[in-house]
Design a protein around this motif. Structure first.
Motif, PDB file in Angstrom:
ATOM      1  N   MET A 139       0.814  -1.214   0.000  1.00 23.10           N
ATOM      2  CA  MET A 139       0.000   0.000   0.000  1.00 23.10           C
ATOM      3  C   MET A 139       0.848   1.266   0.000  1.00 23.10           C
ATOM      4  O   MET A 139       0.317   2.352  -0.221  1.00 23.10           O
ATOM      5  N   VAL A 140       2.150   1.143   0.251  1.00 21.13           N
ATOM      6  CA  VAL A 140       2.985   2.339   0.386  1.00 21.13           C
ATOM      7  C   VAL A 140       2.883   3.295  -0.809  1.00 21.13           C
ATOM      8  O   VAL A 140       2.621   4.479  -0.608  1.00 21.13           O
ATOM      9  N   PRO A 141       3.078   2.825  -2.048  1.00 17.92           N
ATOM     10  CA  PRO A 141       3.016   3.798  -3.154  1.00 17.92           C
ATOM     11  C   PRO A 141       1.683   4.531  -3.217  1.00 17.92           C
ATOM     12  O   PRO A 141       1.646   5.730  -3.499  1.00 17.92           O
ATOM     13  N   ILE A 142       0.590   3.824  -2.912  1.00 19.78           N
ATOM     14  CA  ILE A 142      -0.729   4.442  -2.999  1.00 19.78           C
ATOM     15  C   ILE A 142      -0.940   5.404  -1.829  1.00 19.78           C
ATOM     16  O   ILE A 142      -1.405   6.531  -1.996  1.00 19.78           O
ATOM     17  N   SER A 168       1.360   6.891  -0.023  1.00 22.47           N
ATOM     18  CA  SER A 168       2.245   8.039  -0.175  1.00 22.47           C
ATOM     19  C   SER A 168       1.674   9.026  -1.195  1.00 22.47           C
ATOM     20  O   SER A 168       1.717  10.236  -1.001  1.00 22.47           O
ATOM     21  N   THR A 189       0.446  12.847  -0.293  1.00 17.90           N
ATOM     22  CA  THR A 189       1.152  13.914  -1.005  1.00 17.90           C
ATOM     23  C   THR A 189       0.178  14.801  -1.775  1.00 17.90           C
ATOM     24  O   THR A 189       0.418  16.001  -1.933  1.00 17.90           O
ATOM     25  N   VAL A 227       5.886  19.638   0.208  1.00 18.29           N
ATOM     26  CA  VAL A 227       6.491  18.375  -0.189  1.00 18.29           C
ATOM     27  C   VAL A 227       7.875  18.214   0.426  1.00 18.29           C
ATOM     28  O   VAL A 227       8.256  17.136   0.890  1.00 18.29           O
ATOM     29  N   SER A 228       8.629  19.303   0.461  1.00 21.43           N
ATOM     30  CA  SER A 228      10.007  19.170   0.935  1.00 21.43           C
ATOM     31  C   SER A 228      10.092  19.241   2.465  1.00 21.43           C
ATOM     32  O   SER A 228      11.038  18.736   3.052  1.00 21.43           O
ATOM     33  N   LEU A 279       7.601  14.475   5.648  1.00 21.24           N
ATOM     34  CA  LEU A 279       7.984  13.147   5.168  1.00 21.24           C
ATOM     35  C   LEU A 279       6.947  12.668   4.150  1.00 21.24           C
ATOM     36  O   LEU A 279       5.757  12.943   4.305  1.00 21.24           O
ATOM     37  N   PRO A 280       7.408  11.951   3.102  1.00 17.35           N
ATOM     38  CA  PRO A 280       6.494  11.611   1.999  1.00 17.35           C
ATOM     39  C   PRO A 280       5.333  10.709   2.402  1.00 17.35           C
ATOM     40  O   PRO A 280       4.331  10.645   1.680  1.00 17.35           O
ATOM     41  N   TYR A 281       5.461  10.001   3.540  1.00 19.26           N
ATOM     42  CA  TYR A 281       4.366   9.092   3.911  1.00 19.26           C
ATOM     43  C   TYR A 281       3.495   9.686   5.026  1.00 19.26           C
ATOM     44  O   TYR A 281       2.563   9.046   5.496  1.00 19.26           O
ATOM     45  N   GLN A 316       8.648  19.375 -11.307  1.00 17.45           N
ATOM     46  CA  GLN A 316       7.417  18.606 -11.296  1.00 17.45           C
ATOM     47  C   GLN A 316       6.587  18.934 -10.062  1.00 17.45           C
ATOM     48  O   GLN A 316       7.097  18.942  -8.955  1.00 17.45           O
ATOM     49  N   PHE A 330       4.480  17.464  -7.798  1.00 17.10           N
ATOM     50  CA  PHE A 330       4.066  16.111  -7.421  1.00 17.10           C
ATOM     51  C   PHE A 330       2.677  16.046  -6.796  1.00 17.10           C
ATOM     52  O   PHE A 330       1.902  15.145  -7.130  1.00 17.10           O
ATOM     53  N   ARG A 343       0.269  15.944  -9.577  1.00 18.89           N
ATOM     54  CA  ARG A 343       0.325  14.666 -10.287  1.00 18.89           C
ATOM     55  C   ARG A 343      -0.395  13.568  -9.511  1.00 18.89           C
ATOM     56  O   ARG A 343      -1.117  12.751 -10.092  1.00 18.89           O
ATOM     57  N   MET A 344      -0.176  13.539  -8.206  1.00 21.13           N
ATOM     58  CA  MET A 344      -0.809  12.495  -7.385  1.00 21.13           C
ATOM     59  C   MET A 344      -2.327  12.668  -7.383  1.00 21.13           C
ATOM     60  O   MET A 344      -3.069  11.702  -7.556  1.00 21.13           O
ATOM     61  N   TRP A 395       7.226   9.368  -7.839  1.00 20.69           N
ATOM     62  CA  TRP A 395       7.298   9.987  -6.517  1.00 20.69           C
ATOM     63  C   TRP A 395       8.081   9.102  -5.555  1.00 20.69           C
ATOM     64  O   TRP A 395       8.912   9.581  -4.788  1.00 20.69           O
ATOM     65  N   MET A 396       7.845   7.778  -5.605  1.00 17.14           N
ATOM     66  CA  MET A 396       8.596   6.835  -4.767  1.00 17.14           C
ATOM     67  C   MET A 396      10.093   6.953  -5.042  1.00 17.14           C
ATOM     68  O   MET A 396      10.912   6.864  -4.135  1.00 17.14           O
ATOM     69  N   ASN A 402      12.944  13.439  -1.994  1.00 17.66           N
ATOM     70  CA  ASN A 402      11.832  13.204  -1.081  1.00 17.66           C
ATOM     71  C   ASN A 402      11.187  11.834  -1.233  1.00 17.66           C
ATOM     72  O   ASN A 402      10.175  11.564  -0.608  1.00 17.66           O
TER      73      ASN A 402
END
Lengths: 324, 361
Positions: A50-53, A55, A59, A68-69, A72-74, A291, A293, A296-297, B194-195, B200
């Motif tokens: 599930m991490v990519p989804i 995250s 995001t 974003v910076s 933390l991305p999660y 980009q 992000f 995009r997400m 993104w991953m 980041n």
């Protein structure tokens, strides 16, 4: 993060599994150390899947580029100190950019799905329930099956030649554009025909695997009673095909909605009014500054929503479709 | 004509391919012939004709149909309207297009307009063989296809065995593992971009815990192909799992019990008894996965929003589209497509023969 959310959904979705597990004798005694390890491992793996989804989801509600910076991305930007990075603006922007794409995608995906499923059902019936010699049937079936596996690159150049020089839909449907409809929508017609043609093999094979296991006695006795093939199809085979239609429609819809290659070749410009959602998404959030992000997400989720909704509602049928 | 057809066909259906016999039989079975096709053309007077009369009424087209049915099987003509049109449409778009593509690859067609078919040669193929871009794209296609297929099969098999241990919430686990497969390559490419983000991205944060990195997953030509393999593995291992689960369920429980009675350890039981029986599932899953790998074009295109994939990740599929639609070298693109097709055929051909021999076609 996703670990905590899974048990809740488990409980809701799977009452049937619970019942089955309870029926099994000794189901409770078998809870020992190795079982705990097995469940722990499977749940941990679930989290990894599930991490990519996850995250992407957290995001999509962050500001860009600082949000974003700085986080933390999660981590969702919902803690008191990160709340300043929370925004729904990206979803709004993504929806504005993609909404016309959602309409275009639906305009060809829905008809192409229905037509290819129906054509596949007819073809599978003619090749399975009808008795004619295996010697001649086998090569035709082989052509259908091989049609699933053909790399589409091998037909692209002729395909664009065909739609530009031989059958020019934009010219043929002149009366439609005269009504004030943008003639870019000719691309939608091309997409429907193309997706039907290349979807027929998989639909035929899916239906064939189903029809092969259908009770022969019923059809045979109907034929003995003098029913024509058409009558048998309409009265017996078609009504019994409903479960398989669900499988094929769901599988085909997902495939057609998700496909980028044909859209790229036949519609080509994401600025076209007929551009499907995948084509717009492929170029979303890119600019000279870098980009975006979160945008995009958010766009990725909007583009995926229809197939995700179908998957969540009909996961069983989807699994059956891919397994056969 | 419909009544002649319908009186003829069921009769032939019963007497098989022997039409000599059927003439004699008609007089013995007038009752069944009379009831033939009652529901469709009940009001049609011609239907009332019994078997003996039908023979005299048989017109020339009727005889042709009779002959065709005799040759191909009793339902051939009647089933033609069902499978004929889909077959024709599919045949034209798939096989017709491949032949046409072969023809275009022999021309020198570039830019706009139509190809000139008067001068055919193999120039494009010799050009492709001496093009280092094609050579490396072919190598990358092989690496991507094989690494992805093998990794996905192994992960899928492990998942299937774990889930098949009689766990609770089996359906939930299965649904979530399979979920990425319902997503478009365009969507998953956004997630993985993104991953893999250098600054980041979660992957760099994860390896940073162990003091490694950061790695430029997409920008480093020697890493990017493996990054793509990992993303595709994530997307399709659920598929391999579902296929293997179906295979595991088909194995009788006695095989497990017999192995346990023999005192085999769990690991040994799977390795010696269970996995060998999954040969069929492995082959069909492998073929489908290889086809998915060929479709990786969508993923690579979406990573960069353009025809040129990240350096080091160019495969034949992306090269073909770039040559044709980016550079308008149509004939050259068609030749690369034929090379890709030949590679795919080398996998599909044996697979179809194998399935045919097993009677699964």
């Amino acid at each position: 993060m996703s670990d905590t959310s899974t048990p809740a959904t488990d409980g809701e979705l799977d009452g049937s599994d619970d019942a089955r597990a309870a029926d099994r004798p000794g189901a409770l005694e078998r809870i020992d150390a190795s079982r705990v390890a097995l469940y722990g491992f499977l749940i941990g793996l679930l989290a990894v899947y599930m991490v990519p989804i996850e995250s992407g989801l957290v995001t999509s509600i962050k500001t860009s580029p600082t949000g974003v910076s700085e986080t933390l991305p999660y981590m969702p930007p919902l803690l008191p100190e990160t709340l300043q990075f929370f925004t729904t603006e990206k979803w709004q922007t993504a929806f504005d950019a993609l909404s016309r794409g959602l309409v275009s995608s639906a305009l060809y995906a829905v008809p192409a799905t229905i037509i290819s499923a129906f054509a596949g059902s007819l073809a599978a019936y003619g090749l399975t329930q009808a008795t004619w010699k295996e010697r001649y049937k086998a090569p035709i079936l082989a052509l259908f099956v091989a049609g699933i596996f053909i790399p589409l690159q091998a037909v692209l150049v002729p395909l664009s030649q065909f739609w530009s020089n031989i059958v020019n839909v934009a010219d043929l449907l002149g009366f439609v554009w005269a009504l004030g409809i943008n003639d870019d929508y000719a691309g939608i017609v091309e997409m429907i025909v193309t997706h039907v043609a290349y979807g027929i093999p998989i639909c035929t094979v899916l239906f064939r695997s189903y029809y092969k296991n259908m009770s022969e006695e019923m059809i045979e006795s109907a034929r003995l009673d003098g029913a024509t093939m058409r009558g048998v199809y309409r009265r017996i085979v078609l009504p019994l095909s409903t479960p398989m239609f669900a499988v094929v429609l769901i599988y085909q819809f997902t495939q057609i909605w998700n496909d980028l290659l044909f859209a790229l070749i036949l519609i080509s410009s994401s600025a076209s009014p007929a551009a499907p959602v995948v084509l717009i998404l492929a170029g979303l959030g890119q600019s000279m500054e870098g980009q975006d992000f979160p945008l995009r997400m958010a766009g990725a989720f909007i583009a995926a929503l229809p197939t995700l909704a179908v998957y969540v509602a009909f996961g069983e049928e989807f699994a059956e479709g891919v397994a056969s | 004509m419909r009544d002649i057809l319908s009186t003829l066909i069921p009769r032939l259906g019963r007497s098989g391919t022997d039409s000599d016999r059927s003439d004699a039989e008609t007089s013995e079975r007038p009752a069944s012939d009379r009831s033939v096709d009652g529901d469709v053309s009940a009001g049609d007077p011609a239907v009332r004709a019994d078997g003996g009369v039908t023979d005299q009424r048989r017109s020339t087209p009727g005889r042709v149909i009779d002959a065709v049915d005799d040759r191909f099987g009793s339902d051939f003509v009647e089933s033609l309207p069902f499978w004929g049109p889909p077959f024709l449409l599919m045949g034209l778009f798939v096989y017709g297009a491949i032949v046409w593509n072969l023809l275009i690859s022999l021309t020198d067609f570039t830019n706009f307009g139509s190809p000139d078919y008067s001068d055919l040669d193999f120039e494009m193929y010799t050009r492709a063989l001496s093009d280092s871009g094609v050579i490396s794209a072919t190598a990358n296609t092989f690496i991507l296809t094989i690494a992805f297929t093998v990794a996905t099969l192994v992960v899928g098999l492990c998942l299937a065995i774990l889930i098949d241990r009689g766990i609770r919430f089996e359906n939930t686990f299965r649904t979530i593992y399979l979920l990425p497969m319902s997503l478009s390559f365009v969507v998953t490419a956004q997630f993985w971009l993104w991953m893999y983000n250098v600054n980041n991205g979660i992957l760099n944060i994860a390896i940073g815990v162990f003091g490694a990195g950061p790695i430029d997953w997409i920008g480093n030509p020697s890493v990017v192909l493996w990054a793509v393999v990992l993303a595709l593995l994530w997307q399709f291992s659920g598929y391999a799992m579902v296929v293997y689960l179906a295979g595991l369920r088909a194995i009788p429980t006695e095989h497990y019990e017999a192995a346990q009675v023999d005192g085999a350890s769990t690991l040994k039981m799977y390795w010696r008894v269970i996995i060998p029986q999954l040969k069929g599932a492995t082959i069909s899953a492998a073929v489908v996965l290889m086809v998915f790998a060929l479709k990786a074009f969508d993923f690579l295109y979406s990573l960069v929003s353009g025809y040129r994939p990240p350096n080091g990740a160019d495969i034949l599929a992306t090269k073909m589209v770039r040559e044709s639609y980016g550079n308008l070298n149509w004939a050259y693109g068609a030749a690369i497509a034929i090379i890709l097709f030949a590679l795919a055929l080398a996998i599909i051909g044996p697979y179809l023969v194998y399935e045919y021999r097993r009677g699964h076609l």
